[in-house]
Design a protein around this motif. Structure first.
Motif, PDB file in Angstrom:
ATOM      1  N   LEU A 131     -30.667  47.922   8.917  1.00  0.00           N
ATOM      2  CA  LEU A 131     -30.371  47.178   8.121  1.00  0.00           C
ATOM      3  C   LEU A 131     -31.060  46.335   7.106  1.00  0.00           C
ATOM      4  O   LEU A 131     -30.740  46.362   5.994  1.00  0.00           O
ATOM      5  CB  LEU A 131     -28.946  46.474   8.647  1.00  0.00           C
ATOM      6  N   VAL A 146     -33.283  48.412   5.060  1.00  0.00           N
ATOM      7  CA  VAL A 146     -32.004  48.781   3.508  1.00  0.00           C
ATOM      8  C   VAL A 146     -32.635  47.539   2.679  1.00  0.00           C
ATOM      9  O   VAL A 146     -32.953  47.608   1.422  1.00  0.00           O
ATOM     10  CB  VAL A 146     -31.070  49.275   4.410  1.00  0.00           C
ATOM     11  N   PHE A 147     -32.407  45.789   3.092  1.00  0.00           N
ATOM     12  CA  PHE A 147     -32.025  45.331   2.598  1.00  0.00           C
ATOM     13  C   PHE A 147     -33.158  44.336   1.704  1.00  0.00           C
ATOM     14  O   PHE A 147     -33.277  43.673   1.067  1.00  0.00           O
ATOM     15  CB  PHE A 147     -30.842  44.628   3.150  1.00  0.00           C
ATOM     16  N   PHE A 162     -30.028  49.096  -7.839  1.00  0.00           N
ATOM     17  CA  PHE A 162     -29.701  48.483  -6.029  1.00  0.00           C
ATOM     18  C   PHE A 162     -28.414  49.136  -5.369  1.00  0.00           C
ATOM     19  O   PHE A 162     -27.757  49.438  -3.829  1.00  0.00           O
ATOM     20  CB  PHE A 162     -28.697  46.958  -6.181  1.00  0.00           C
ATOM     21  N   ILE A 163     -27.567  50.082  -6.665  1.00  0.00           N
ATOM     22  CA  ILE A 163     -26.659  50.904  -5.299  1.00  0.00           C
ATOM     23  C   ILE A 163     -27.476  52.448  -4.854  1.00  0.00           C
ATOM     24  O   ILE A 163     -26.835  53.126  -4.326  1.00  0.00           O
ATOM     25  CB  ILE A 163     -26.306  52.293  -6.996  1.00  0.00           C
ATOM     26  N   LYS A 178     -29.237  51.939  -1.889  1.00  0.00           N
ATOM     27  CA  LYS A 178     -28.791  51.365  -1.248  1.00  0.00           C
ATOM     28  C   LYS A 178     -27.724  52.068  -0.476  1.00  0.00           C
ATOM     29  O   LYS A 178     -28.431  52.241   0.862  1.00  0.00           O
ATOM     30  CB  LYS A 178     -29.069  50.345  -0.636  1.00  0.00           C
ATOM     31  N   ILE A 179     -26.920  52.787  -0.841  1.00  0.00           N
ATOM     32  CA  ILE A 179     -26.194  53.782  -0.335  1.00  0.00           C
ATOM     33  C   ILE A 179     -26.703  54.859   0.900  1.00  0.00           C
ATOM     34  O   ILE A 179     -26.533  55.207   1.637  1.00  0.00           O
ATOM     35  CB  ILE A 179     -24.769  53.790  -1.105  1.00  0.00           C
ATOM     36  N   TYR A 196     -28.686  54.997   2.201  1.00  0.00           N
ATOM     37  CA  TYR A 196     -29.784  54.978   3.699  1.00  0.00           C
ATOM     38  C   TYR A 196     -28.350  55.277   4.736  1.00  0.00           C
ATOM     39  O   TYR A 196     -29.042  55.439   5.990  1.00  0.00           O
ATOM     40  CB  TYR A 196     -30.028  53.666   3.817  1.00  0.00           C
ATOM     41  N   ILE A 197     -26.797  54.942   4.049  1.00  0.00           N
ATOM     42  CA  ILE A 197     -25.850  55.244   5.036  1.00  0.00           C
ATOM     43  C   ILE A 197     -25.337  56.341   5.129  1.00  0.00           C
ATOM     44  O   ILE A 197     -25.236  56.743   5.619  1.00  0.00           O
ATOM     45  CB  ILE A 197     -24.694  53.978   4.804  1.00  0.00           C
ATOM     46  N   THR A 252     -18.636  57.090   1.536  1.00  0.00           N
ATOM     47  CA  THR A 252     -19.609  56.445   0.838  1.00  0.00           C
ATOM     48  C   THR A 252     -19.882  57.542   0.101  1.00  0.00           C
ATOM     49  O   THR A 252     -20.543  56.954  -1.329  1.00  0.00           O
ATOM     50  CB  THR A 252     -20.521  56.417   2.882  1.00  0.00           C
TER      51      THR A 252
END
Lengths: 116, 246, 224
Positions: free
Chosen positions: B27, B30-31, B42-43, B45-46, B48-49, B100
């Motif tokens: 996490l 990721v951020f 920024f979208i 980042k989804i 990575y999950i 997600t």
């Protein structure tokens, strides 16, 4: 929420940020739901164990009572070194198995695998 | 019946802590480490999950199929239990991946669902198929038959996973530019590293939860057996009809 | 192999005498065409749309056949008799899959011309050879998966429910391939009658993998 902005001003919590946050919240929520389900199972396991303990203690109490009756019938009386075997009749499996060492030694049951 | 007893709780604490560490690291990366995507910002980042959840879920389905092979070969109900727990966890992870993915689709394409993303579509089909696993188990009363039929289903469905992906991928024309491939071949190094750490974290989470649930189920069956040993067969409450192997 | 032939002949004779399954499948297909006519509010359809209607209709009708497949065995003790006989268990899979394939072919002999008559805009004749190839491969997939699923479902409590519920997702890739292969065939401007080789290959691969899988696991469904 404004507090969060204050401590994390670098987070771009605009339109894009909301979606990203939502996705990660979904992940956390799933884990929490899972934990809740497992908590329910743990609770059930706990109550089953408590029930088992009560049942075993009740069975032992019945056995002790019978042993006392048997002793009163014998004229010698007095506490023998081990309880008489009256209780271990073939038709009374429960009493037979709850001899003094038996109910504590869960290990005998752990290794055994009967058809579940 | 083998008399070897397995304890699934062994090493669970260490694994849990390691999982926590890896997920926290993922996490953070990721951020704070991975750069913003040039196209999506920024979208992205989804990604990575979503993708690790999907990959781990699919691997979990296949893993469940392999465990089911173990059951059919040995007839030992513990293999069925392993298969059952793997499939049911994968289903939870899979639903996470679908939701997600849907959020990602809404954020970057403006629709909650896009048919032009073949990975998403094939994933939906796989999840739908595995949604039938529980009803199937539940509608078979005899426990032995339940295990056997569920294992057959798990094997067939496990083999279905890769086949389905081939078929659906071929069926789509690529309208949207493909921002991700399962191999991540076009990712820059730092993104790739972040992705890999996330993937490992989610995989470890799967392993932790799997062991956790196995330990719970194992404990429950031990209690039942202990009750039978101590109080006799009559003391055993008849097991209610259940989809779970006991 | 001989056992499978005997079983197949038994099933076919049973169907010829009782006429239980195939007429019902045909009827369902015809009714579905009518539903599509009114549902889409179109007199004629073509291309990918026509392929979708055809595949959906055939799938619904096939599900009836899949559900009936093992009912006689279950109700009249055929399973026990078969298990007592010293024969290879896989013969049952072979016989049932072949029987279902024949039922589906019989269904299509009526339903496809009816589709051409009722709904299809372009003439059915030019794409027919290609369509037959596609449908044959699709029928094979439905026959194999249908037999497997039906054998799983027959011993469950909600057997009429479990069969389709498991079968439909398993069949989806084959149905996607069938619809995509049939689409270009049913266009007005068909340059050639041959379907895209890609889809035939996908269907053939699907058939092959599921045939092997079914062969590997089928014994476990009969064992008792």
């Amino acid at each position: 929420m404004t507090g969060l902005y204050a401590i994390a001003p670098a987070l771009p919590l605009g339109k894009a940020g909301k979606f990203v946050v939502a996705a990660y919240i979904v992940f956390v929520a799933l884990i929490l739901v899972y934990v809740a389900i497992m908590a329910a199972r743990a609770q059930r396991l706990e109550s089953e164990l408590a029930q088992l303990r009560r049942d075993v203690e009740a069975a032992r109490a019945v056995e002790t009572a019978r042993a006392d009756e048997a002793r009163e019938e014998t004229p010698a009386g007095g506490r023998g070194p081990r309880p008489p075997v009256v209780a271990s009749q073939r038709d009374d499996v429960a009493a037979a198995r709850s001899g003094e060492p038996g109910w504590r030694a869960g290990g005998t049951a752990t290794g055994e695998r009967g058809p579940a | 019946m083998p008399s070897r007893s397995t304890t699934y709780g062994t090493g669970l604490r260490g694994l849990s802590i390691a999982t926590l560490v890896v997920i926290a690291a993922a996490l953070t990366m990721v951020f704070y480490y991975a750069p913003l995507d040039a196209d999506q910002g920024f979208i992205q980042k989804i990604f990575y999950i979503h993708v690790p959840l999907a990959i781990v879920s699919l691997l979990g389905f296949v893993f469940g199929g392999l465990m089911a092979v173990g059951y059919l070969l040995t007839g030992d109900r513990r293999w069925d239990m392993r298969s059952y727990v793997a499939i049911h966890l994968s289903l939870i992870f899979g639903i996470g991946a679908l939701v997600t993915g849907s959020i990602w689709a809404k954020a970057s394409w403006g629709h909650w669902w896009v048919w032009s993303e073949p990975t998403l579509v094939s994933f939906l089909i796989v999840v739908l198929l595995f949604c039938t696993y529980q009803p199937l188990r539940f509608s078979i009363e005899d426990p032995e038959r339940q295990s056997r039929y569920a294992s057959v289903f798990a094997i067939v469905a496990g083999a279905f996973v890769p086949l389905n992906f081939i078929a659906v991928r071929l069926a789509q024309q690529y309208v949207h530019p493909r921002v991700l491939t399962l191999t991540g071949g076009n990712l820059p190094g730092s993104m790739m590293l972040t992705f890999l750490v996330s993937l490992i974290g989610i995989a470890m989470l799967f392993a932790t939860l799997w062991k956790y649930e196995m330990a719970s189920k194992n404990a429950r069956s031990q209690v039942r057996r202990l009750r039978r040993t101590l109080l006799g067969d009559d003391a055993l409450a008849p097991a209610g009809r259940s989809a779970a192997p006991s | 192999m001989r056992t499978a032939l005997v079983l197949l002949r038994k099933d076919l004779r049973l169907e010829l005498r009782t006429l239980e399954t195939v007429p019902a499948m045909v009827l369902l297909a015809l009714v579905t065409f009518i539903v599509f006519h009114f549902g889409l509010d179109r007199d004629t359809i073509a291309g990918q749309e026509a392929a979708g209607v055809l595949v959906a209709t055939l799938l619904f009708a096939a599900m009836l056949g899949v559900n009936r497949l093992f009912v006689a065995e279950r109700e009249q003790g055929g399973f026990d008799a078969f298990l007592l006989a010293p024969v290879d268990r896989s013969a049952m899979l072979l016989a049932k899959a072949a029987g279902l394939f024949i039922f589906l072919a019989a269904l299509e002999v009526v339903a496809v011309p009816a589709f051409g008559l009722f709904l299809l805009g372009p003439s059915l004749a030019p794409p027919l050879p290609g369509l037959i190839a596609v449908l044959a491969l699709a029928d094979l997939a439905i026959a194999v998966i249908g037999t497997l699923v039906s054998a799983i479902a027959i011993h469950t409590r909600a057997r009429d429910l479990i069969g389709p519920v498991i079968g439909l997702p398993l069949l989806l890739p084959a149905l996607i391939a069938t619809a995509r292969a049939a689409g270009p065939l049913l266009r007005f401007t068909h340059a050639a009658g041959a379907p895209p080789g890609k889809w035939l290959a996908v269907l053939a691969l699907y058939d092959l993998v599921f045939a092997l899988l079914a062969y590997a696991v089928f014994d476990f469904l009969l064992e008792d």
